[in-house]
Motif scaffolding. Structure first.
Motif, PDB file in Angstrom:
ATOM      1  N   VAL A 109       0.851  -1.192   0.000  1.00 21.65           N
ATOM      2  CA  VAL A 109       0.000   0.000   0.000  1.00 21.65           C
ATOM      3  C   VAL A 109       0.886   1.240   0.000  1.00 21.65           C
ATOM      4  CG1 VAL A 109      -1.720   1.327   1.295  1.00 21.65           C
ATOM      5  CG2 VAL A 109      -1.858  -1.177   1.216  1.00 21.65           C
ATOM      6  N   LYS A 110       0.791   2.047  -1.025  1.00 23.01           N
ATOM      7  CA  LYS A 110       1.547   3.291  -1.061  1.00 23.01           C
ATOM      8  C   LYS A 110       0.966   4.236  -0.010  1.00 23.01           C
ATOM      9  CE  LYS A 110       3.234   6.983  -4.114  1.00 23.01           C
ATOM     10  NZ  LYS A 110       4.626   6.785  -3.659  1.00 23.01           N
ATOM     11  N   HIS A 111       1.850   4.870   0.757  1.00 28.82           N
ATOM     12  CA  HIS A 111       1.405   5.753   1.825  1.00 28.82           C
ATOM     13  C   HIS A 111       2.465   6.815   2.076  1.00 28.82           C
ATOM     14  CE1 HIS A 111       3.835   2.546   3.598  1.00 28.82           C
ATOM     15  NE2 HIS A 111       4.128   3.373   4.596  1.00 28.82           N
ATOM     16  N   LEU A 112       2.071   7.863   2.731  1.00 31.28           N
ATOM     17  CA  LEU A 112       2.998   8.916   3.120  1.00 31.28           C
ATOM     18  C   LEU A 112       3.499   8.633   4.536  1.00 31.28           C
ATOM     19  CD1 LEU A 112       1.015  12.056   1.859  1.00 31.28           C
ATOM     20  CD2 LEU A 112       2.834  10.797   0.672  1.00 31.28           C
ATOM     21  N   VAL A 113       4.790   8.862   4.751  1.00 32.39           N
ATOM     22  CA  VAL A 113       5.369   8.675   6.080  1.00 32.39           C
ATOM     23  C   VAL A 113       5.844  10.031   6.578  1.00 32.39           C
ATOM     24  CG1 VAL A 113       7.108   7.502   7.466  1.00 32.39           C
ATOM     25  CG2 VAL A 113       6.114   6.340   5.492  1.00 32.39           C
ATOM     26  N   ASN A 114       5.284  10.460   7.696  1.00 35.71           N
ATOM     27  CA  ASN A 114       5.706  11.696   8.352  1.00 35.71           C
ATOM     28  C   ASN A 114       6.469  11.335   9.624  1.00 35.71           C
ATOM     29  OD1 ASN A 114       4.422  13.165   6.403  1.00 35.71           O
ATOM     30  ND2 ASN A 114       2.840  14.026   7.704  1.00 35.71           N
ATOM     31  N   PHE A 115       7.765  11.622   9.614  1.00 39.28           N
ATOM     32  CA  PHE A 115       8.581  11.348  10.791  1.00 39.28           C
ATOM     33  C   PHE A 115       8.467  12.529  11.756  1.00 39.28           C
ATOM     34  CE2 PHE A 115      10.655   8.728   7.535  1.00 39.28           C
ATOM     35  CZ  PHE A 115      10.708   7.511   8.193  1.00 39.28           C
ATOM     36  N   LEU A 116       8.032  12.244  12.960  1.00 39.58           N
ATOM     37  CA  LEU A 116       7.868  13.268  13.980  1.00 39.58           C
ATOM     38  C   LEU A 116       9.182  13.484  14.722  1.00 39.58           C
ATOM     39  CD1 LEU A 116       4.538  11.944  15.529  1.00 39.58           C
ATOM     40  CD2 LEU A 116       4.754  13.950  14.054  1.00 39.58           C
ATOM     41  N   ALA A 117       9.506  14.722  15.032  1.00 35.89           N
ATOM     42  CA  ALA A 117      10.616  14.986  15.938  1.00 35.89           C
ATOM     43  C   ALA A 117      10.264  14.421  17.307  1.00 35.89           C
ATOM     44  CB  ALA A 117      10.872  16.486  16.037  1.00 35.89           C
ATOM     45  N   ASN A 118      11.250  13.901  18.012  1.00 37.21           N
ATOM     46  CA  ASN A 118      10.949  13.226  19.269  1.00 37.21           C
ATOM     47  C   ASN A 118      10.405  14.162  20.334  1.00 37.21           C
ATOM     48  OD1 ASN A 118      12.079  11.586  21.986  1.00 37.21           O
ATOM     49  ND2 ASN A 118      11.335  10.315  20.302  1.00 37.21           N
ATOM     50  N   ASP A 119      10.668  15.459  20.198  1.00 34.87           N
ATOM     51  CA  ASP A 119      10.149  16.422  21.164  1.00 34.87           C
ATOM     52  C   ASP A 119       8.881  17.122  20.676  1.00 34.87           C
ATOM     53  OD1 ASP A 119      11.746  17.724  19.173  1.00 34.87           O
ATOM     54  OD2 ASP A 119      11.708  19.540  20.385  1.00 34.87           O
ATOM     55  N   ASP A 120       8.327  16.669  19.545  1.00 35.91           N
ATOM     56  CA  ASP A 120       7.126  17.300  18.989  1.00 35.91           C
ATOM     57  C   ASP A 120       5.895  16.782  19.732  1.00 35.91           C
ATOM     58  OD1 ASP A 120       5.001  18.253  17.540  1.00 35.91           O
ATOM     59  OD2 ASP A 120       5.682  17.506  15.599  1.00 35.91           O
ATOM     60  N   VAL A 121       5.369  17.608  20.598  1.00 36.09           N
ATOM     61  CA  VAL A 121       4.151  17.273  21.327  1.00 36.09           C
ATOM     62  C   VAL A 121       2.904  17.808  20.621  1.00 36.09           C
ATOM     63  CG1 VAL A 121       2.919  17.518  23.520  1.00 36.09           C
ATOM     64  CG2 VAL A 121       5.393  17.149  23.517  1.00 36.09           C
ATOM     65  N   PRO A 122       2.938  19.021  20.066  1.00 37.60           N
ATOM     66  CA  PRO A 122       1.722  19.586  19.459  1.00 37.60           C
ATOM     67  C   PRO A 122       1.133  18.772  18.309  1.00 37.60           C
ATOM     68  CG  PRO A 122       3.321  21.334  19.868  1.00 37.60           C
ATOM     69  CD  PRO A 122       4.027  20.045  20.134  1.00 37.60           C
ATOM     70  N   THR A 123       1.973  18.213  17.439  1.00 41.19           N
ATOM     71  CA  THR A 123       1.434  17.512  16.268  1.00 41.19           C
ATOM     72  C   THR A 123       0.611  16.278  16.651  1.00 41.19           C
ATOM     73  OG1 THR A 123       3.213  18.315  14.833  1.00 41.19           O
ATOM     74  CG2 THR A 123       1.989  16.385  14.078  1.00 41.19           C
ATOM     75  N   PRO A 124       1.162  15.324  17.408  1.00 37.54           N
ATOM     76  CA  PRO A 124       0.334  14.166  17.773  1.00 37.54           C
ATOM     77  C   PRO A 124      -0.838  14.542  18.672  1.00 37.54           C
ATOM     78  CG  PRO A 124       2.435  14.095  18.927  1.00 37.54           C
ATOM     79  CD  PRO A 124       2.553  15.174  17.901  1.00 37.54           C
ATOM     80  N   THR A 125      -0.650  15.553  19.513  1.00 42.26           N
ATOM     81  CA  THR A 125      -1.741  15.963  20.394  1.00 42.26           C
ATOM     82  C   THR A 125      -2.908  16.526  19.590  1.00 42.26           C
ATOM     83  OG1 THR A 125      -0.165  16.455  22.180  1.00 42.26           O
ATOM     84  CG2 THR A 125      -2.357  17.429  22.354  1.00 42.26           C
ATOM     85  N   ALA A 126      -2.595  17.268  18.541  1.00 44.95           N
ATOM     86  CA  ALA A 126      -3.657  17.807  17.682  1.00 44.95           C
ATOM     87  C   ALA A 126      -4.375  16.692  16.930  1.00 44.95           C
ATOM     88  CB  ALA A 126      -3.069  18.814  16.696  1.00 44.95           C
ATOM     89  N   LEU A 127      -3.667  15.613  16.651  1.00 39.56           N
ATOM     90  CA  LEU A 127      -4.255  14.520  15.886  1.00 39.56           C
ATOM     91  C   LEU A 127      -5.097  13.584  16.748  1.00 39.56           C
ATOM     92  CD1 LEU A 127      -1.150  13.667  13.663  1.00 39.56           C
ATOM     93  CD2 LEU A 127      -3.333  14.562  12.841  1.00 39.56           C
ATOM     94  N   VAL A 128      -4.548  13.162  17.896  1.00 36.85           N
ATOM     95  CA  VAL A 128      -5.236  12.143  18.706  1.00 36.85           C
ATOM     96  C   VAL A 128      -5.342  12.512  20.187  1.00 36.85           C
ATOM     97  CG1 VAL A 128      -4.691  10.229  17.162  1.00 36.85           C
ATOM     98  CG2 VAL A 128      -3.085  10.835  18.982  1.00 36.85           C
ATOM     99  N   GLY A 129      -4.934  13.704  20.546  1.00 31.53           N
ATOM    100  CA  GLY A 129      -5.112  14.148  21.918  1.00 31.53           C
ATOM    101  C   GLY A 129      -3.964  13.909  22.861  1.00 31.53           C
ATOM    102  N   LYS A 130      -2.893  13.241  22.402  1.00 31.05           N
ATOM    103  CA  LYS A 130      -1.728  13.007  23.254  1.00 31.05           C
ATOM    104  C   LYS A 130      -0.526  12.636  22.399  1.00 31.05           C
ATOM    105  CE  LYS A 130      -3.274   8.253  24.170  1.00 31.05           C
ATOM    106  NZ  LYS A 130      -3.558   7.254  25.238  1.00 31.05           N
ATOM    107  N   LYS A 131       0.637  12.628  23.024  1.00 30.57           N
ATOM    108  CA  LYS A 131       1.879  12.307  22.317  1.00 30.57           C
ATOM    109  C   LYS A 131       2.058  10.783  22.270  1.00 30.57           C
ATOM    110  CE  LYS A 131       6.877  13.270  22.345  1.00 30.57           C
ATOM    111  NZ  LYS A 131       7.351  11.882  22.191  1.00 30.57           N
ATOM    112  N   ILE A 132       1.671  10.201  21.150  1.00 32.17           N
ATOM    113  CA  ILE A 132       1.859   8.769  20.924  1.00 32.17           C
ATOM    114  C   ILE A 132       2.284   8.561  19.478  1.00 32.17           C
ATOM    115  CG2 ILE A 132       0.177   8.050  22.660  1.00 32.17           C
ATOM    116  CD1 ILE A 132      -1.737   7.437  20.273  1.00 32.17           C
ATOM    117  N   SER A 133       2.734   7.376  19.194  1.00 32.02           N
ATOM    118  CA  SER A 133       2.996   6.953  17.822  1.00 32.02           C
ATOM    119  C   SER A 133       2.894   5.434  17.796  1.00 32.02           C
ATOM    120  CB  SER A 133       4.377   7.412  17.356  1.00 32.02           C
ATOM    121  OG  SER A 133       5.393   6.768  18.113  1.00 32.02           O
TER     122      SER A 133
END
Length: 314
Positions: free
Chosen positions: A92-116
Motif C-alpha cells: 500500500v503506497k502511503h505517506l510517512v511523516n517522521f515526527l521529531a521526538n520532542d514534537d508534542v503539538p502535532t500528535p496531540t492535535a491529531l489524537v489528543g496526546k503524544k503517541i505513535s
C-alpha cells in the motif's frame, strides 16, 4: 574505483535479477566462514524446502489510493515499524511523516496526546492510533488489497520469552546509539535527542526512578547526569554485551521457522512483531547474525520496504 554494496539493497536486487536470469551478475553476501559452515550444516532437505516455499508470502499488486494514507511515526519505534512493515507487505503506497521526538503539538492535535504511530485515512476522515488496531483495519479493508493477507499471531511463548530475556541488554546497547548516529529523523535536532534521553532510562535504572514524579522523595535523575550516563554507555567497550547478544541470536535462530517467516504456516503477526523489534539490533556494530536469521531480516526488509540500520551502525 572501489564499489561498495549497501547491504539492504542486496535482497531487493537479487529477486529481480533471478527473475530475469541474471542472478550471477551479483556476487553473494560476504559470509564469514563460520556462518557459511553453519548454513551448510543446517541446509534443509528438498522436501522441507518445498514445504516452506509453498507458504512463502507473495507480494500483492500495488495499491495506490487517490488520496494516500498518512502514517506519523518515529523511525526507531518498533510499534511504528509494525505498521510500516504491514503496509509494505500489503504493498500500500502511503505517506510517512517522521515526527521529531520532542514534537508534542502535532500528535496531540491529531489524537489528543503524544503517541505513535498515528494513522490518518483522509478519504474516510479517520485518524487513529495503536499499531495492532491500524494493521487490523488495513488488512480487513478490501480497498487495501486481499483481506487477511497477514495471518493471526500464533501465541508462541518461546519468542516472547526470548524477547523478554534480551530487554535490558538491548536497552543498554540500542538507546545510546539511537541518539548518537545523528541520522534518525526524530533526532535531527538537539531538542529531540534530549527529549528521548530525558524519558528513556538506561539500565539499571527503572523508568519511575529515571523520570521521577516531581516530589522531593523521587525527583528523578538530573538531566546532566542522564547525558553523562548516555555518553558513558556509548563509550564503554561493547565486547562483553556483544558476546551475550550473539549467543542469544543463535538461540533465536533455532526458533525461526524459515528465512521467510518465523512460525510454521506462513507470514503472520508473529513476524510483524518480531521483525519490528529485531530491526533495531542492526544499529549495533559487531553483531554476528546467524545465517538463517540474517536472511530473515533481509527478506522482510526487501518485501516490506523498510530499511535496516546496517550502514549507520555504531
Amino acid at each position: 574505483m572501489q564499489v561498495k554494496m549497501i547491504r539492504p539493497l542486496f535482497p531487493i536486487l537479487l529477486p529481480l535479477l533471478a527473475a530475469s536470469g541474471a542472478a550471477g551478475f551479483l556476487s553473494s553476501h560476504s559470509i564469514p566462514r563460520s556462518a557459511a559452515v553453519r548454513a551448510a550444516a543446517t541446509a534443509p532437505t528438498a522436501a522441507s524446502a518445498e514445504a516452506k516455499a509453498s507458504s512463502t508470502y507473495a507480494l500483492p499488486p500495488r495499491i495506490v489510493r487517490d488520496t494516500l494514507p498518512i502514517l506519523y511515526v518515529y523511525d526507531h519505534c518498533p510499534f511504528c515499524v509494525r505498521v510500516r512493515l504491514a503496509l509494505g507487505l500489503k504493498n500500500v503506497k502511503h505517506l510517512v511523516n517522521f515526527l521529531a521526538n520532542d514534537d508534542v503539538p502535532t500528535p496531540t492535535a491529531l489524537v489528543g496526546k503524544k503517541i505513535s504511530p498515528i494513522f490518518a485515512l483522509p478519504e474516510d476522515d479517520l485518524i487513529m492510533g495503536e499499531s495492532l488496531d491500524i494493521i487490523a483495519l488495513v488488512d480487513g479493508d478490501e480497498r487495501f488489497g486481499p483481506t487477511g493477507a497477514i495471518l493471526p499471531a500464533t501465541g508462541r511463548k518461546d519468542i516472547k520469552t526470548w524477547q523478554k530475556s534480551v530487554q535490558i541488554l538491548l536497552r543498554t546497547l540500542q538507546r545510546p546509539r539511537y541518539v548518537a548516529t545523528g541520522l534518525m529523523p526524530e533526532f535531527q535536532q538537539l531538542d529531540g535527542r534530549h527529549a528521548f534521553m530525558k524519558n528513556h532510562q538506561l539500565p539499571p535504572y527503572e523508568k519511575a526512578e529515571w523520570k521521577g514524579d516531581g516530589t522531593p522523595e523521587n525527583p528523578g535523575v538530573p538531566m546532566d547526569d542522564k547525558l553523562v550516563l548516555y555518553a558513558e554507555a556509548l563509550a564503554k567497550d561493547p565486547a562483553p554485551l556483544l558476546e551475550e547478544l550473539n549467543a542469544k541470536l543463535v538461540e533465536l535462530d533455532d526458533m525461526v521457522y524459515s528465512e521467510s517467516h518465523c512460525s510454521d504456516g506462513g507470514l503472520s503477526m508473529d513476524d510483524i512483531d518480531l521483525w519490528a523489534r529485531l530491526r533495531s539490533i542492526t544499529i549495533i556494530r559487531g553483531v554476528e547474525w546467524p545465517s538463517k536469521l540474517r536472511a530473515y531480516m533481509d527478506h522482510l526488509c526487501a518485501l516490506g520496504d523498510v530499511p535496516l540500520y546496517d550502514e549507520m551502525a555504531l
